[in-house]
Motif scaffolding. Sequence first.
Motif, mmCIF file in Angstrom:
data_model
loop_
_atom_site.group_PDB
_atom_site.id
_atom_site.type_symbol
_atom_site.label_atom_id
_atom_site.label_comp_id
_atom_site.label_asym_id
_atom_site.label_seq_id
_atom_site.Cartn_x
_atom_site.Cartn_y
_atom_site.Cartn_z
ATOM 1 N N HIS A 183 -72.802 -38.334 33.826
ATOM 2 C CA HIS A 183 -73.080 -39.760 34.015
ATOM 3 C C HIS A 183 -73.522 -40.479 32.741
ATOM 4 O O HIS A 183 -73.465 -41.695 32.682
ATOM 5 N N SER A 184 -74.000 -39.726 31.768
ATOM 6 C CA SER A 184 -74.619 -40.344 30.601
ATOM 7 C C SER A 184 -74.600 -39.380 29.420
ATOM 8 O O SER A 184 -74.579 -38.162 29.612
ATOM 9 N N ILE A 193 -77.925 -44.374 42.136
ATOM 10 C CA ILE A 193 -77.204 -45.529 41.599
ATOM 11 C C ILE A 193 -75.729 -45.485 41.989
ATOM 12 O O ILE A 193 -75.146 -46.487 42.385
ATOM 13 N N LYS A 194 -75.134 -44.289 41.926
ATOM 14 C CA LYS A 194 -73.694 -44.151 42.200
ATOM 15 C C LYS A 194 -73.392 -43.766 43.643
ATOM 16 O O LYS A 194 -72.249 -43.458 43.981
ATOM 17 N N LYS A 195 -74.452 -43.760 44.469
ATOM 18 C CA LYS A 195 -74.319 -43.450 45.899
ATOM 19 C C LYS A 195 -73.673 -42.079 46.138
ATOM 20 O O LYS A 195 -72.876 -41.884 47.047
ATOM 21 N N HIS A 196 -74.047 -41.149 45.310
ATOM 22 C CA HIS A 196 -73.590 -39.765 45.416
ATOM 23 C C HIS A 196 -74.425 -39.073 46.504
ATOM 24 O O HIS A 196 -75.623 -39.335 46.613
ATOM 25 N N GLU A 219 -81.511 -48.202 35.936
ATOM 26 C CA GLU A 219 -80.184 -48.720 36.263
ATOM 27 C C GLU A 219 -79.575 -49.668 35.224
ATOM 28 O O GLU A 219 -78.424 -49.530 34.872
ATOM 29 N N SER A 220 -80.306 -50.593 34.717
ATOM 30 C CA SER A 220 -79.721 -51.606 33.832
ATOM 31 C C SER A 220 -79.923 -51.307 32.341
ATOM 32 O O SER A 220 -79.622 -52.140 31.496
ATOM 33 N N TYR A 277 -81.247 -37.026 37.019
ATOM 34 C CA TYR A 277 -79.996 -36.738 37.725
ATOM 35 C C TYR A 277 -79.982 -37.418 39.098
ATOM 36 O O TYR A 277 -79.015 -38.064 39.490
ATOM 37 N N PHE A 299 -79.230 -41.132 38.878
ATOM 38 C CA PHE A 299 -77.798 -41.422 38.746
ATOM 39 C C PHE A 299 -77.086 -41.283 40.088
ATOM 40 O O PHE A 299 -76.203 -42.075 40.413
ATOM 41 N N CYS A 300 -77.479 -40.290 40.858
ATOM 42 C CA CYS A 300 -76.863 -40.094 42.179
ATOM 43 C C CYS A 300 -77.195 -41.253 43.114
ATOM 44 O O CYS A 300 -76.341 -41.710 43.876
#
Length: 149
Positions: free
Chosen positions: A28-29, A142-145, A88-89, A136, A139-140
């Motif tokens: 993700h990054s 934020i990305k709706k994982h 997030e931003s 981690y 990120f999940c």
Amino acid sequence: MQIYINCIQKSSDFKEQEQRYLKLISIHSKIKDTVFFNDKIAKAQKTSKQEAKKSYEECFKPLKKGFCIALDEKAKELDSFEFAKLLESKNEVSFFIAGAYGFSENFIKSCDFALSLSKLTLAHSIAKVLLLEQIYRAFCIIKKHPYHK
């Protein structure tokens, strides 16, 4: 996004877990993990608490990039959703984990945010794995994982 993890740490008993989360985050990054411990820090820690804090800050001062977050057990605690929103931003985030004596108030104030992972005092290697897992997880979220349920 670019993430920097900067940590004063002699060694880690959790290298395997650290590497696992670093690999997952790298999906993700971009992430850079830098560990510091040298003779100057060791000598300062034996001299006094103030000298130790000063040595940590000297290591970290040139590494302050982007949104800077100091880890401190007396700082604000966030839940995983709040932490995800904090990240997030951002384009660039630098995390700082001090040595045994923590940071001075001046260093904490010079950062954009101070974060407590727990009110408990944690070994550095445990705090680092916990931080990596939460990055981690952020990120999940934020990305709706489905990792975060």
